[in-house]
Design an enzyme around this catalytic site. Structure first.
Site, mmCIF file in Angstrom:
data_model
loop_
_atom_site.group_PDB
_atom_site.id
_atom_site.type_symbol
_atom_site.label_atom_id
_atom_site.label_comp_id
_atom_site.label_asym_id
_atom_site.label_seq_id
_atom_site.Cartn_x
_atom_site.Cartn_y
_atom_site.Cartn_z
ATOM 1 N N ASP A 111 0.853 -1.180 0.000
ATOM 2 C CA ASP A 111 0.000 0.000 0.000
ATOM 3 C C ASP A 111 0.898 1.244 0.000
ATOM 4 O OD1 ASP A 111 -2.327 1.661 0.534
ATOM 5 O OD2 ASP A 111 -1.643 1.734 2.612
ATOM 6 N N ASP B 12 -2.066 -0.596 5.864
ATOM 7 C CA ASP B 12 -2.542 -0.101 7.164
ATOM 8 C C ASP B 12 -4.050 -0.033 7.277
ATOM 9 O OD1 ASP B 12 -3.284 3.275 7.113
ATOM 10 O OD2 ASP B 12 -2.572 2.251 5.318
ATOM 11 N N LYS C 155 -6.731 -4.842 -5.190
ATOM 12 C CA LYS C 155 -5.435 -5.102 -4.553
ATOM 13 C C LYS C 155 -5.197 -6.607 -4.439
ATOM 14 C CE LYS C 155 -4.876 -0.845 -1.876
ATOM 15 N NZ LYS C 155 -4.331 -0.298 -0.629
ATOM 16 N N ASP D 91 -0.415 5.080 0.863
ATOM 17 C CA ASP D 91 -0.761 6.085 1.855
ATOM 18 C C ASP D 91 -0.662 5.531 3.270
ATOM 19 O OD1 ASP D 91 -2.065 8.564 0.251
ATOM 20 O OD2 ASP D 91 -2.546 6.683 -0.750
#
Length: 308
Positions: free
Chosen positions: A99, A256, A233, A101
């Site tokens: 990921d 996250d 994803k 961000d």
């Protein structure tokens, strides 16, 4: 059969990895010894980075890994040290899917764009709810992008230069995995205008993200469809595993937020990085104190093996 109940309860070579943040090298020999003493069997310590990371090798049933982690955390007390117990076999991975961000970078890019319109607090609140899994990611993204309508598209370049910071350890993580035959994919629910820059800065082999639609030099408030979210994803992880001739056990997925959970569950090593509680609860490993180099220590790399 490796996944049989008999295999899970039979003693096997395990390793507990202890990792502190590089900025707080609290992992002293005394603390390592205290952790080793909390295990039910004798463990052999091996320092991976002085004050920062160490392995404890021991033999015990793999089924007890979470109990061993709990015992180690209890022994470490308030010390800011991450703990992960796993089988020694197959530690080193050949694929990482990450990921962006709040993982590879310290910010949420959409929140920083919103700051240019004085809407950061409002949009950040929606972002937080989406990352916690309280609201669905796709409609939340459309809503937030809609609020950016009319923003000068050139602002993204200034936001990248002035507001975005790379998470420490990211470049070493990608370079070291490359040096050992690995492949690195950035898969983000954010935007290509940022993933292309982060991927280039950190050395990723590819980047995948959403596209902000621009007309006459300004954001239209629309995002390209279909939106890259949780399912996309996971799909990219599974496609890369197949394309590279790998198995899931050879892959790491790290993120996250709630939209990272599917790929975290599917990877051989799913890692929650300074993550929301729901994500940390389901991941194989959690990094609460270390930086991205913790992913190398979890794979058994000594600091001297890190690629520049």
């Amino acid at each position: 059969m490796p996944n049989s109940p008999e295999a899970a309860t039979a003693p096997a070579p395990l390793v507990a990895t202890l990792v502190a943040g590089p900025g707080r090298p609290v992992l002293t020999p005394a603390l390592i010894g205290k952790a080793a003493g909390a295990l039910p069997v004798a463990a052999t310590p091996h320092t991976l980075a002085e004050g920062i990371a160490a392995d404890l090798a021991f033999t015990a049933p793999a089924a007890g890994r979470k109990e061993f982690e709990a015992a180690l955390r209890a022994a470490l007390g308030d010390a800011p040290v991450d703990v992960f117990v796993q089988p020694q076999a197959g530690r080193r991975k050949r694929l990482i899917v990450a990921d962006m961000d709040s993982t590879l970078i310290g910010q949420e890019c959409i929140d920083e764009l919103a700051a240019e319109l004085g809407l950061k607090d409002h949009i950040a609140a929606i972002t937080e709810r989406a990352m916690r899994g309280e609201i669905a990611f796709e409609p939340a993204l459309r809503e937030r992008v809609g609020l950016l309508a009319g923003l000068d598209a050139g602002v993204a370049e200034r936001v990248w230069r002035e507001r975005i910071t790379l998470t420490p350890g990211g470049k070493a993580l990608v370079a070291t995995m490359h040096a050992n035959g690995g492949y690195a994919a950035l898969v983000s629910g954010g935007f290509t205008v940022f993933t292309e820059k982060v991927a280039a800065a950190l050395g990723f082999d590819e980047h995948n993200a959403n596209t902000l639609i621009v007309e006459n030099g300004r954001l239209t408030g629309r995002v390209g469809e279909p939106i890259l979210g949780r399912d996309a994803k996971l799909a990219r992880l599974e496609t890369l595993i197949a394309e590279k001739g790998l198995v899931a056990a050879e892959a790491i997925a790290v993120g996250d937020g709630a939209n990272d959970l599917a790929m975290i569950r599917a990877a051989g090593l799913g890692v929650a990085f300074h993550a929301k509680p729901a994500v940390a609860a389901e991941a194989d490993a959690r990094i609460d104190h270390g930086d991205l180099s913790a992913l190398l220590y979890f794979q058994g790399y000594h600091h001297s093996e890190f690629a520049a």
